[in-house]
Motif scaffolding. Structure first.
Motif, short mmCIF file in Angstrom:
data_model
loop_
_atom_site.label_atom_id
_atom_site.label_comp_id
_atom_site.label_asym_id
_atom_site.label_seq_id
_atom_site.Cartn_x
_atom_site.Cartn_y
_atom_site.Cartn_z
N LEU A 199 34.15 45.02 41.45
CA LEU A 199 35.24 44.19 41.97
C LEU A 199 35.63 44.61 43.38
O LEU A 199 35.79 43.77 44.27
CB LEU A 199 36.46 44.29 41.05
N GLN A 202 36.66 32.64 41.09
CA GLN A 202 36.70 33.33 39.80
C GLN A 202 36.35 32.37 38.66
O GLN A 202 35.68 32.76 37.70
CB GLN A 202 38.08 33.95 39.57
N ASN A 234 29.82 39.36 38.01
CA ASN A 234 30.35 39.73 39.32
C ASN A 234 29.25 40.19 40.27
O ASN A 234 29.34 39.92 41.48
CB ASN A 234 31.41 40.83 39.15
#
Length: 311
Positions: A18, A34, A272
């Motif tokens: 992140l 997101q 991610n």
């Protein structure tokens, strides 16, 4: 969750990912990104949740991506020939139980190894999908179908993401808080001992393969709705990502060990990573290579981590 466990290590890697993504791509933290992060892989991640139970049970299902593709093509073909979309959705969803029953009978009743059966079915189901749609791209779905796959539902979050949250919680409870979940683990540890202890091993395995294929068929409907069209190659290669998500989450390839928390953390890391690489213009081939490396790490990592922790 213990910090020294594999899940603790995954939580640290997730936070690291992140931070790195936020530093390298300012648009990473936006709400739309997101949502896109999950939506672009939603079919894989809902299947990975059930695949975790299958692998903990010391089995594997390589056919899920082909079941997904077949369900999507059944839906697209039926809409193309004029069948009402609700009926086409029901027919596509029915592909799952039928495919799962074929796998279950051959594996749990006949006794053929799941690797062999599901590899054969991967080819067979894919062949049926290509027969249905040939080399065409079938679309022109009703607007409400594509809206369900592409737009927000009860807010900005799409229906598919709500389904993922529901399935993650439900399957987590099923695995860790029910008698069926304990049977899944016990059989995965030693099926013969479980059988002599009075457990209905065939019934548990049948249930798991029905669950896996049914979830894959749902993934096929979501895939068709998200893209607005289907082709015979829908879902090709998805099984690589799905299995990587499960194994990286700490599920043992030999069965008997794993947690839903680890699988969810693994899903978040992989999503991610892919999103971060896409935002920094890293090509799809390199992304696939990274996932391949993660698959190797997912097999070796938990055992090495456990040895280091004990040492």
């Amino acid at each position: 969750m213990k910090l020294k466990s594999w899940e603790g290590m995954l939580a640290f890697l997730f936070l690291l990912t992140l931070v790195a993504n936020a530093m390298l791509a300012p648009e990473f933290l936006t709400l739309q990104n997101q949502i896109n992060l999950f939506q672009l892989s939603i079919e894989k991640i809902i299947i990975a949740l059930v695949m975790a139970l299958v692998i903990i049970n010391a089995e594997i299902d390589l056919s899920v991506s082909s079941v997904l593709g077949l369900a999507a093509c059944v839906f697209g073909y039926l809409v193309h020939i004029g069948v009402a979309a609700p009926l086409a959705i029901l027919a596509a969803l029915a592909v799952g139980p039928v495919a799962g029953l074929i796998n279950a009978v051959l594996i749990a009743r006949v006794g053929i190894p799941s690797l062999v059966v599901t590899l054969a079915m991967l080819i067979g189901f894919r062949g049926v999908a290509r027969i249905l749609v040939k080399d065409q791209s079938m679309g022109d779905f009703p607007q409400w179908v594509t809206d369900l796959g592409q737009k927000g539902f009860l807010g900005p979050i799409p229906l598919s993401l709500w389904l993922f949250v529901i399935f993650a919680v439900g399957l987590g409870v099923l695995l860790h808080r029910t008698g069926f979940g304990r049977q899944v683990v016990v059989i995965g540890t030693n099926a013969e001992v479980a059988r002599f202890s009075g457990l209905d091993v065939a019934r548990v395995k049948t249930t798991l393969f029905l669950m896996a294929s049914s979830m894959a068929a749902l993934g096929g409907v979501l895939y068709a709705a998200r893209l607005g069209s289907v082709r015979g190659d829908a879902g090709v290669g998805f099984e690589l990502d799905i299995i990587t998500m499960v194994l990286l989450g700490g599920v043992s390839i030999f069965g008997g060990k794993g947690s839903m928390a680890g699988v969810i953390l693994s899903i978040l890391i992989i999503l991610n990573l892919r999103n971060g690489m896409a935002l920094t213009n890293i090509t799809g081939h390199i992304q696939t290579g990274v996932i391949g490396i993660l698959l190797i790490v997912s097999v070796l990592g938990p055992n090495l981590w456990e040895r280091l922790r004990r040492g």
